[in-house]
Scaffold this active site. Structure first.
Site, mmCIF file in Angstrom:
data_model
loop_
_atom_site.group_PDB
_atom_site.id
_atom_site.type_symbol
_atom_site.label_atom_id
_atom_site.label_comp_id
_atom_site.label_asym_id
_atom_site.label_seq_id
_atom_site.Cartn_x
_atom_site.Cartn_y
_atom_site.Cartn_z
ATOM 1 N N GLY A 11 0.827 -1.192 0.000
ATOM 2 C CA GLY A 11 0.000 0.000 0.000
ATOM 3 C C GLY A 11 0.860 1.239 0.000
ATOM 4 O O GLY A 11 2.078 1.172 0.113
ATOM 5 N N GLY A 13 0.811 5.623 1.162
ATOM 6 C CA GLY A 13 0.179 6.739 1.830
ATOM 7 C C GLY A 13 0.609 8.021 1.150
ATOM 8 O O GLY A 13 1.176 7.998 0.048
ATOM 9 N N LYS A 33 8.691 0.090 5.060
ATOM 10 C CA LYS A 33 8.065 1.373 4.740
ATOM 11 C C LYS A 33 9.142 2.298 4.191
ATOM 12 O O LYS A 33 10.148 2.546 4.853
ATOM 13 C CB LYS A 33 7.443 1.982 6.001
ATOM 14 C CG LYS A 33 6.693 3.266 5.777
ATOM 15 C CD LYS A 33 6.072 3.705 7.093
ATOM 16 C CE LYS A 33 5.069 4.797 6.938
ATOM 17 N NZ LYS A 33 4.416 5.106 8.223
ATOM 18 N N ASP A 132 -3.543 8.670 15.586
ATOM 19 C CA ASP A 132 -4.120 8.290 14.294
ATOM 20 C C ASP A 132 -4.680 6.873 14.370
ATOM 21 O O ASP A 132 -4.480 6.063 13.472
ATOM 22 C CB ASP A 132 -3.056 8.391 13.188
ATOM 23 C CG ASP A 132 -3.663 8.306 11.785
ATOM 24 O OD1 ASP A 132 -4.867 8.601 11.620
ATOM 25 O OD2 ASP A 132 -2.927 7.933 10.854
#
Length: 161
Positions: A11, A13, A33, A132
């Site tokens: 994914g 962001g 990441k 978050d």
């Protein structure tokens, strides 16, 4: 990145891309990441480095664990290697269940909820505020465990919570 083989993009962001990778050294699977630093403001760079510091300091079975971090010189990216959750995130699972018209079992809801609360407690015990918390930041594993992740905008409280 020479020490890792990218297996799949998991994914992305606003500032990063997350990959499923295999570390060549031990043949284990991790999440990596990759944050491109060159396009970030100073505040966003600070958040990225803050995530590394906070994640490295947390030792909890209910929070995604930190493995290592390094700078990829070729494209000025910060690479953060973390534990890989093999069942994705809670948001994906909710979306999948909605699509097929399936409901979560109550026992599974309670198990996930209790593990989230334990993860939050371990963060709060260290005066860390996640800031978050959402289903996309709760990661699931095939053994039934749920772990809090993505501490990018977390803060350490200076004067109490």
């Amino acid at each position: 990145m020479d020490g890792f083989e990218i297996l799949k993009k998991l994914g992305d962001g606003a500032y990063s891309i997350v990959y499923k990778v295999r570390r060549k050294e031990d043949n284990k699977i991790y999440a990596l990441k990759k944050v491109k630093l060159q396009n970030l403001s100073e505040k966003e760079k600070e958040n990225a480095l803050n995530e590394v510091r906070i994640l490295a300091s947390v030792k909890s079975p209910f929070v995604i664990s930190y493995k290592e971090a390094f700078i990829e010189d070729s494209d000025s990216s910060l690479c953060l290697v973390m534990e890989f959750a093999d069942k994705g995130d809670l948001y994906q699972k909710i979306t999948e269940f909605k699509k097929i018209g399936c409901l979560f079992e109550e026992v599974d809801i309670w198990r996930i909820f209790l593990q989230m609360v334990r993860g939050l407690k371990s963060l709060h015990d260290m005066k860390i505020l996640h800031r978050d918390l959402k289903s996309a930041n709760i990661f699931l594993e095939s053994d039934g465990s749920a772990k809090i992740g993505d501490l990018n905008v977390s803060k350490v409280a200076k004067k109490g919570l």
